[in-house]
Design a protein around this motif. Structure first.
Motif, short mmCIF file in Angstrom:
data_model
loop_
_atom_site.label_atom_id
_atom_site.label_comp_id
_atom_site.label_asym_id
_atom_site.label_seq_id
_atom_site.Cartn_x
_atom_site.Cartn_y
_atom_site.Cartn_z
N THR A 1 33.34 -28.31 -90.65
CA THR A 1 32.23 -27.73 -91.41
C THR A 1 32.65 -27.42 -92.84
N ASP B 1 25.31 -25.70 -95.81
CA ASP B 1 26.05 -26.60 -94.93
C ASP B 1 25.86 -28.03 -95.43
N LYS C 1 27.12 -30.93 -94.59
CA LYS C 1 26.97 -32.05 -93.64
C LYS C 1 25.51 -32.25 -93.24
#
Length: 212
Positions: free
Chosen positions: A62, A69, A71
């Motif tokens: 992560t 975040d 991703k």
């Protein structure tokens, strides 16, 4: 916290083989910090910078940048983050050769659709902050223009990849003074380098070796 990486792995596919580049990297940085990531050629530092700069995504783990975040972000969202939250400074300046210093600094504001009058004012202010003197453009002055371009959007993070690599020692020292001043003003600075003397200017040095 400006950025936090937990359990970051990155591998590339080469034919049928998977080549691991980053292996379980854990790294965080507080807002307003001045950190150097140091490592030899082939250590994975450029791959790590590409992930932190939202130019690439990790294979596993992560990564939060300013609470987001990464991703989970789309390509367009990553592009917006690069434009608004990260200022990039590269070894080879990446200036547009036929454009003036002012036009180069205005460029990110153009992408951000900032009105022309405000673009000019903000670009002049950024050039003033880096003490740019437009006689003829030496390497050091080109890097100052590049730094002005990097800070014109008031980014959360200034990400510098070998920022003195193409400069003589005097110009390099001046760029380091400039980074220190920007950090004193509250800019978070993350510098990637293989040079111990340059890394020593940061307040914290993190070493990467063989992707760890």
């Amino acid at each position: 916290m400006i950025l936090e990486l937990k359990g970051i792995y990155k591998e590339y596919q080469q034919g049928k083989m998977k080549v691991p580049v980053l292996k379980d990297v854990n790294f965080s940085m507080e807002e307003g910090e001045y950190v150097a990531i140091m490592g030899p050629s082939g250590s994975g530092k450029t791959t790590l910078m590409n992930i932190i700069g939202c130019l690439d995504k990790q294979t596993e783990g992560t990564f939060f940048l300013d609470g987001v975040d990464i991703k989970a972000c789309s390509e367009n969202e990553m592009s917006d983050i690069r434009l608004n939250k990260i200022g990039f400074v590269f070894q080879s300046f990446h200036l547009l050769p036929k454009q003036s210093a002012l036009a180069n600094v205005e460029m990110p504001l153009n992408y951000a659709r900032v009105p022309k009058k405000e673009r000019r004012e903000r670009a002049l202010k950024a050039l003033d902050r880096v003490d740019f003197k437009p006689n003829q453009l030496s390497g050091g002055q080109m890097q100052r223009v590049a730094i002005a371009r990097a800070i014109v959007n008031n980014p959360k993070l200034l990400l510098a990849d070998e920022p003195t690599g193409a400069l003589d020692s005097k110009s390099g020292a001046q760029v380091m003074e400039l980074f220190q001043r920007l950090n004193d003003e509250g800019v978070s600075v993350l510098m990637i380098t293989h040079d111990a003397d340059i890394a020593a200017h940061a307040k914290r040095v993190v070493t990467i070796r063989d992707g760890e």
